[in-house]
Structure formats: C-alpha cells, structure tokens
Design a protein around this motif. Structure first.
Motif, PDB file in Angstrom:
ATOM      1  N   ASP A   1       0.843  -1.192   0.000  1.00 50.01           N
ATOM      2  CA  ASP A   1       0.000   0.000   0.000  1.00 50.01           C
ATOM      3  C   ASP A   1       0.883   1.248   0.000  1.00 50.01           C
ATOM      4  O   ASP A   1       1.621   1.492   0.948  1.00 50.01           O
ATOM      5  N   GLN A   2       0.812   1.997  -1.080  1.00 50.03           N
ATOM      6  CA  GLN A   2       1.683   3.170  -1.185  1.00 50.03           C
ATOM      7  C   GLN A   2       1.289   4.283  -0.227  1.00 50.03           C
ATOM      8  O   GLN A   2       2.115   5.103   0.153  1.00 50.03           O
ATOM      9  N   GLN A   3       0.021   4.305   0.138  1.00 46.00           N
ATOM     10  CA  GLN A   3      -0.414   5.372   1.045  1.00 46.00           C
ATOM     11  C   GLN A   3      -0.011   5.112   2.493  1.00 46.00           C
ATOM     12  O   GLN A   3       0.442   6.004   3.186  1.00 46.00           O
ATOM     13  N   THR A   4      -0.198   3.872   2.945  1.00 45.25           N
ATOM     14  CA  THR A   4       0.111   3.578   4.345  1.00 45.25           C
ATOM     15  C   THR A   4       1.529   3.039   4.504  1.00 45.25           C
ATOM     16  O   THR A   4       2.049   2.962   5.615  1.00 45.25           O
ATOM     17  N   GLY A   5       2.161   2.623   3.385  1.00 42.34           N
ATOM     18  CA  GLY A   5       3.490   2.062   3.465  1.00 42.34           C
ATOM     19  C   GLY A   5       3.504   0.610   3.898  1.00 42.34           C
ATOM     20  O   GLY A   5       4.560   0.022   4.098  1.00 42.34           O
ATOM     21  N   ALA A   6       2.327   0.003   4.050  1.00 39.68           N
ATOM     22  CA  ALA A   6       2.257  -1.398   4.458  1.00 39.68           C
ATOM     23  C   ALA A   6       2.747  -2.282   3.331  1.00 39.68           C
ATOM     24  O   ALA A   6       2.448  -2.036   2.163  1.00 39.68           O
TER      25      ALA A   6
END
Ligand SMILES: [Zn+2]
Length: 108
Positions: free
Chosen positions: A54-59
C-alpha cells in the motif's frame, strides 16, 4: 443463473461443513449472501490472497489468509443435541415464528 432461495441460515449460526475440502469442520457464520446462496464461515474455506504493497500507508504486500464464501447447501446447522440437522419452524399461538431443530424440536 440460480434463483435465490430463502436463506434459513443467519449470521452467528454454528454450522458443520458437509461437503468439500473442509467437510466435518464446524464454525460460526460470519456473513450470509442470500443473492448467491452462499455463507462465509469462520475458519472454513480459507484462501490465500495476495495483497499489493500500500503506497499510502506504506504497508508491505504479501499473502493474507481469508475465508471465502461457500454454498449454503454445503453446510448444515448444528443442534446442541443432535449435531448436524435441518431447520424447521414452529409457529406459536401468538403467530410468532421460531426456528427449531427438525429432530428434537429444540430452538436454534
Ligand atoms: Zn436437535
């Protein structure tokens, strides 16, 4: 196209799998999908699903395990006395309808 049947099962019901790879396992219904005649049962029909990072959360991405829905005809509701059973209905004098076990008549 399969016509939707009236689902007798509902969320929270304890069911046993009577067909397929998880035959004999029991679990509680997490979700009922009346339009597809399917139910999702806790711990049953686990699939591994790939997730993208997930690019937004960095997960980070990876495989997650998740229940996939199975057909309602592949499960049977569990009666505390009889084990796997079928659902019947009892109508009381006041017109209220109750789900009961077809074998022992106990409430389900
Ligand atoms: Zn029973």
């Amino acid at each position: 196209m399969e016509a939707p049947i009236k689902m007798k099962l509902k969320k929270g019901d304890q069911v046993v799998v009577i067909a397929g790879k998880d035959k004999g396992k029991t679990g509680a219904i997490l979700k009922v999908s009346p339009t597809t005649n399917r139910v999702t049962v806790a711990g049953i029909n686990i699939i591994k699903k790939a997730t993208k990072p997930d690019q937004q959360t960095g997960a980070g991405g990876g495989l997650i395990e998740k229940e996939a829905p199975i057909h309602a005809s592949n499960v049977a509701i569990v009666c505390s006395k009889d084990g796997a059973t079928r659902i019947g209905y009892r109508i009381d004098d006041d017109g209220s309808k109750h789900r009961v076990c077809v074998h022992c008549g106990g409430s389900l």
